[in-house]
Design an enzyme around this catalytic site. Structure first.
Site, PDB file in Angstrom:
ATOM      1  N   SER A 202     -15.083  -2.834  -9.234  1.00 12.09           N
ATOM      2  CA  SER A 202     -16.504  -3.175  -9.128  1.00 12.09           C
ATOM      3  C   SER A 202     -17.210  -3.040 -10.474  1.00 12.09           C
ATOM      4  O   SER A 202     -18.294  -3.590 -10.647  1.00 12.09           O
ATOM      5  CB  SER A 202     -17.211  -2.220  -8.174  1.00 12.09           C
ATOM      6  OG  SER A 202     -16.535  -2.111  -6.970  1.00 12.09           O
TER       7      SER A 202
ATOM      8  N   ASP B 231       0.892  -1.163   0.000  1.00 15.23           N
ATOM      9  CA  ASP B 231       0.000   0.000   0.000  1.00 15.23           C
ATOM     10  C   ASP B 231       0.930   1.213   0.000  1.00 15.23           C
ATOM     11  O   ASP B 231       1.983   1.184   0.651  1.00 15.23           O
ATOM     12  CB  ASP B 231      -0.901   0.019   1.243  1.00 15.23           C
ATOM     13  CG  ASP B 231      -2.070   0.981   1.092  1.00 15.23           C
ATOM     14  OD1 ASP B 231      -3.229   0.515   1.035  1.00 15.23           O
ATOM     15  OD2 ASP B 231      -1.832   2.209   1.016  1.00 15.23           O
TER      16      ASP B 231
ATOM     17  N   LYS C  37      -5.570   2.715 -11.752  1.00 20.24           N
ATOM     18  CA  LYS C  37      -5.398   1.268 -11.962  1.00 20.24           C
ATOM     19  C   LYS C  37      -4.490   1.038 -13.177  1.00 20.24           C
ATOM     20  O   LYS C  37      -3.615   0.168 -13.147  1.00 20.24           O
ATOM     21  CB  LYS C  37      -6.762   0.589 -12.120  1.00 20.24           C
ATOM     22  CG  LYS C  37      -7.547   0.563 -10.795  1.00 20.24           C
ATOM     23  CD  LYS C  37      -8.883  -0.133 -10.915  1.00 20.24           C
ATOM     24  CE  LYS C  37      -9.796   0.078  -9.716  1.00 20.24           C
ATOM     25  NZ  LYS C  37      -9.488  -0.675  -8.514  1.00 20.24           N
TER      26      LYS C  37
ATOM     27  N   HIS D 112     -13.476 -10.070  -8.903  1.00 21.31           N
ATOM     28  CA  HIS D 112     -14.362  -9.173  -8.162  1.00 21.31           C
ATOM     29  C   HIS D 112     -14.893  -9.878  -6.923  1.00 21.31           C
ATOM     30  O   HIS D 112     -15.776 -10.734  -7.012  1.00 21.31           O
ATOM     31  CB  HIS D 112     -15.503  -8.709  -9.088  1.00 21.31           C
ATOM     32  CG  HIS D 112     -16.423  -7.727  -8.448  1.00 21.31           C
ATOM     33  ND1 HIS D 112     -17.732  -7.574  -8.827  1.00 21.31           N
ATOM     34  CD2 HIS D 112     -16.217  -6.830  -7.454  1.00 21.31           C
ATOM     35  CE1 HIS D 112     -18.292  -6.632  -8.085  1.00 21.31           C
ATOM     36  NE2 HIS D 112     -17.394  -6.174  -7.250  1.00 21.31           N
TER      37      HIS D 112
ATOM     38  N   ASN E 145     -23.345  -5.975 -10.460  1.00 19.91           N
ATOM     39  CA  ASN E 145     -23.577  -4.545 -10.272  1.00 19.91           C
ATOM     40  C   ASN E 145     -24.343  -3.921 -11.436  1.00 19.91           C
ATOM     41  O   ASN E 145     -25.028  -2.925 -11.261  1.00 19.91           O
ATOM     42  CB  ASN E 145     -22.251  -3.806 -10.040  1.00 19.91           C
ATOM     43  CG  ASN E 145     -21.751  -4.022  -8.613  1.00 19.91           C
ATOM     44  OD1 ASN E 145     -22.511  -4.416  -7.731  1.00 19.91           O
ATOM     45  ND2 ASN E 145     -20.472  -3.793  -8.386  1.00 19.91           N
TER      46      ASN E 145
ATOM     47  N   VAL F 186      -7.048  -0.975  -5.184  1.00 16.27           N
ATOM     48  CA  VAL F 186      -6.907   0.438  -4.796  1.00 16.27           C
ATOM     49  C   VAL F 186      -8.198   1.166  -5.157  1.00 16.27           C
ATOM     50  O   VAL F 186      -9.175   0.548  -5.568  1.00 16.27           O
ATOM     51  CB  VAL F 186      -5.670   1.097  -5.458  1.00 16.27           C
ATOM     52  CG1 VAL F 186      -4.408   0.306  -5.115  1.00 16.27           C
ATOM     53  CG2 VAL F 186      -5.823   1.225  -6.965  1.00 16.27           C
TER      54      VAL F 186
HETATM   55  P1  NAD Z   1     -10.397   1.636   0.229  1.00 18.68           P
HETATM   56  O1  NAD Z   1     -10.486   3.107   0.008  1.00 18.68           O
HETATM   57  O2  NAD Z   1     -10.898   1.044   1.493  1.00 18.68           O
HETATM   58  O3  NAD Z   1      -8.864   1.182   0.090  1.00 18.68           O
HETATM   59  C1  NAD Z   1      -8.041   1.557  -0.972  1.00 18.68           C
HETATM   60  C2  NAD Z   1      -6.591   1.372  -0.535  1.00 18.68           C
HETATM   61  O4  NAD Z   1      -5.736   1.579  -1.664  1.00 18.68           O
HETATM   62  C3  NAD Z   1      -6.126   2.368   0.542  1.00 18.68           C
HETATM   63  O5  NAD Z   1      -5.532   1.655   1.613  1.00 18.68           O
HETATM   64  C4  NAD Z   1      -5.086   3.228  -0.191  1.00 18.68           C
HETATM   65  O6  NAD Z   1      -4.042   3.680   0.658  1.00 18.68           O
HETATM   66  C5  NAD Z   1      -4.586   2.254  -1.242  1.00 18.68           C
HETATM   67  N1  NAD Z   1      -3.972   2.895  -2.401  1.00 18.68           N
HETATM   68  C6  NAD Z   1      -4.412   3.978  -3.095  1.00 18.68           C
HETATM   69  N2  NAD Z   1      -3.564   4.251  -4.117  1.00 18.68           N
HETATM   70  C7  NAD Z   1      -2.575   3.324  -4.072  1.00 18.68           C
HETATM   71  C8  NAD Z   1      -1.422   3.088  -4.852  1.00 18.68           C
HETATM   72  N3  NAD Z   1      -1.105   3.860  -5.876  1.00 18.68           N
HETATM   73  N4  NAD Z   1      -0.637   2.025  -4.524  1.00 18.68           N
HETATM   74  C9  NAD Z   1      -0.927   1.249  -3.468  1.00 18.68           C
HETATM   75  N5  NAD Z   1      -2.012   1.432  -2.693  1.00 18.68           N
HETATM   76  C10 NAD Z   1      -2.834   2.457  -2.980  1.00 18.68           C
HETATM   77  O7  NAD Z   1     -11.102   0.957  -1.035  1.00 18.68           O
HETATM   78  P2  NAD Z   1     -11.940  -0.417  -1.099  1.00 18.68           P
HETATM   79  O8  NAD Z   1     -13.335  -0.170  -0.624  1.00 18.68           O
HETATM   80  O9  NAD Z   1     -11.131  -1.496  -0.489  1.00 18.68           O
HETATM   81  O10 NAD Z   1     -12.037  -0.629  -2.678  1.00 18.68           O
HETATM   82  C11 NAD Z   1     -10.940  -1.084  -3.425  1.00 18.68           C
HETATM   83  C12 NAD Z   1     -11.420  -1.561  -4.778  1.00 18.68           C
HETATM   84  O11 NAD Z   1     -12.343  -2.633  -4.592  1.00 18.68           O
HETATM   85  C13 NAD Z   1     -12.148  -0.525  -5.621  1.00 18.68           C
HETATM   86  O12 NAD Z   1     -11.833  -0.725  -6.981  1.00 18.68           O
HETATM   87  C14 NAD Z   1     -13.613  -0.840  -5.342  1.00 18.68           C
HETATM   88  O13 NAD Z   1     -14.463  -0.416  -6.380  1.00 18.68           O
HETATM   89  C15 NAD Z   1     -13.562  -2.349  -5.269  1.00 18.68           C
HETATM   90  N6  NAD Z   1     -14.667  -2.963  -4.503  1.00 18.68           N
HETATM   91  C16 NAD Z   1     -15.108  -2.401  -3.356  1.00 18.68           C
HETATM   92  C17 NAD Z   1     -16.144  -3.024  -2.649  1.00 18.68           C
HETATM   93  C18 NAD Z   1     -16.626  -2.441  -1.321  1.00 18.68           C
HETATM   94  O14 NAD Z   1     -17.710  -2.832  -0.883  1.00 18.68           O
HETATM   95  N7  NAD Z   1     -15.863  -1.576  -0.674  1.00 18.68           N
HETATM   96  C19 NAD Z   1     -16.699  -4.207  -3.109  1.00 18.68           C
HETATM   97  C20 NAD Z   1     -16.195  -4.779  -4.281  1.00 18.68           C
HETATM   98  C21 NAD Z   1     -15.182  -4.149  -4.976  1.00 18.68           C
END
Ligand code: NAD
Length: 411
Positions: free
Chosen positions: A124, A38, A102, A145, A195, A95
């Protein structure tokens, strides 16, 4: 290219947020050593502590013993940068939901990882082909996913890009099996299977707030049908602010009528369960959703400001519109080959979206109703509310021949 399934012996996860944490636990629980990156070291530290606490909790519950917890902890290591993960067989990126970010990460990983390594995104909804296109190995790129919380939810949508190799899909399915997931392969389109369907269902729920219903009424109707949670309770759990912030960032969609209630809630800091208030009120430390008359007043204000003439909306109409939206979009997904079968769509809804198990999933439910009846109901909605409800081509075809979605085979 060889058709032998690739063996995933070592993996890495990028991102230590909500999803990264769950995904790391899935891998470690399945015996896969995992390196974790991270760009915020504090976030990574907190995440390592959080997963250790989850496993300690599992020990206290008697679900695993201390030796197993120790083995799981030992499988997870923090990595300082991408160079440190160059030997892994699979990277799962989790992320922020932003295509450029990405793409930047995939470009970097592609330059560092061994050629046979698989690059996966937990996006997502974003375009897997647009992510794969920045690499020299689009055949090794796919979506994995997971659903939140990833170490608990059974569903894994495996998103097939236009160039994803069959051996890579097989490797992903084998990994899904090792993690105890129900894996479903989805084609690449906005929102994939789950979704994309959810968007149509939630759009109806939001429209009905403006037309006359209140969040608790919509949720009660759908929970009465057997859903684990109605859509507004679900958004309180997920966080109403996620969509709000994403719209702000993307600079699109913020003016749509249907999301004005969400916008007003977020402007008041009502993000959902995590902030103690959202569509419902939560007492400190409680996850019990309590009806909040202030939210009803807010809904009334928004719909009046937007010029809606409110009317009584009963449970029957709520169910009709939400369920038929799911069915019609599911049929389009089947027709387009985004899903391989009606059963796959049902598995997504049963394992990822809390659809009532006794009804078999939205496609099985439609078959139980009879497709001729479903077509007639969609045509009535089309006449009342417009072209959005035009029945999917396969509903018309199958209804005409007395066939079922369950037996539909794409050409
Ligand atoms: P989040 O905001 O909780 O976590 C994101 C993490 O990525 C943070 O810890 C941040 O520090 C890190 N990060 C950001 N830029 C970075 C980089 N350049 N290099 C390394 N780390 C980096 O986000 P989340 O809710 O865990 O979502 C992450 C992904 O999963 C997204 O694409 C989201 O759409 C997808 N997703 C989320 C859910 C949900 O319910 N939250 C469900 C399915 C999919």
């Amino acid at each position: 290219m060889s058709q032998t399934p690739l063996q995933i012996q070592r993996a890495a996860v990028i991102g230590a947020g909500t999803m990264g944490r769950g995904i790391v636990m899935c891998l470690a629980n399945a015996g896969v050593p995992v390196q974790w990156v991270d760009n915020n070291p504090q976030m990574l530290d907190q995440a390592l502590t959080a997963i250790a606490q989850t496993w300690a909790h599992n020990v206290r519950q008697g679900r695993i013993d201390q030796a197993e917890a120790d083995a799981r902890i030992a499988r997870v290591t923090a990595a300082a940068d991408y160079a440190a993960i160059s030997e892994v067989d699979l990277v799962i990126e989790a992320v922020y939901e932003n295509l450029e970010l990405k793409q930047q990460i995939f470009r970097q990983l592609d330059g560092l990882l061994k050629p046979q390594a698989i690059l996966a995104s937990n996006t997502s909804a974003l375009d897997i082909d647009a992510i794969a296109a920045v690499t020299q190995r689009p055949q090794q790129v796919l979506g994995l996913h997971f659903f939140s919380p990833a170490h608990i939810m059974k569903l894994l949508e495996i998103v097939r890009g236009a160039q994803t190799a069959p051996a890579v899909l097989q490797a992903a399915k084998a990994l899904g099996d090792r993690m105890g997931k129900v894996s479903v392969v989805a084609g690449n389109c906005f929102g994939f299977i789950g979704n994309r369907m959810l968007n149509t269902y939630v759009l109806e729920a939001r429209k009905m707030l403006l037309e006359g219903a209140f969040p608790y009424q919509v949720d009660a109707a759908l929970q009465g049908f057997g859903f684990a949670m109605g859509p507004f309770r679900m958004y309180d759990v997920v966080g109403i602010d996620l969509g709000w912030r994403a719209r702000e960032l993307a600079g699109v969609g913020q003016d749509e009528d249907e999301i004005q209630v969400d916008n007003r809630l977020c402007e008041q800091g009502r993000f959902g369960q995590k902030s103690g208030n959202g569509y419902y009120h939560y007492e400190p430390g409680s996850r019990q959703a309590e009806h909040d008359p202030q939210v009803d007043a807010l809904v009334l204000r928004v719909s009046e400001q937007l010029g809606y003439q409110r009317r009584e909306i009963g449970a029957e109409e709520i169910l009709e519109r939400c369920l038929l939206a799911l069915v019609n979009e599911g049929a389009k997904i089947l027709q387009e080959g985004i899903a391989e079968s009606a059963r796959d769509i049902d598995l997504v809804y049963l394992n990822g979206y809390g659809f009532p198990a006794d009804k078999g999933g939205p496609m099985a439910w439609a078959d139980q109703q009879g497709l001729a009846a479903i077509e007639a109901r969609l045509l009535r909605l089309e006449a009342e509310q417009g072209a959005l409800w035009k029945p999917a081509g396969i509903i018309r075809e199958l209804a005409a021949s007395g066939a079922q979605l369950a037996r539909y085979q794409a050409d």
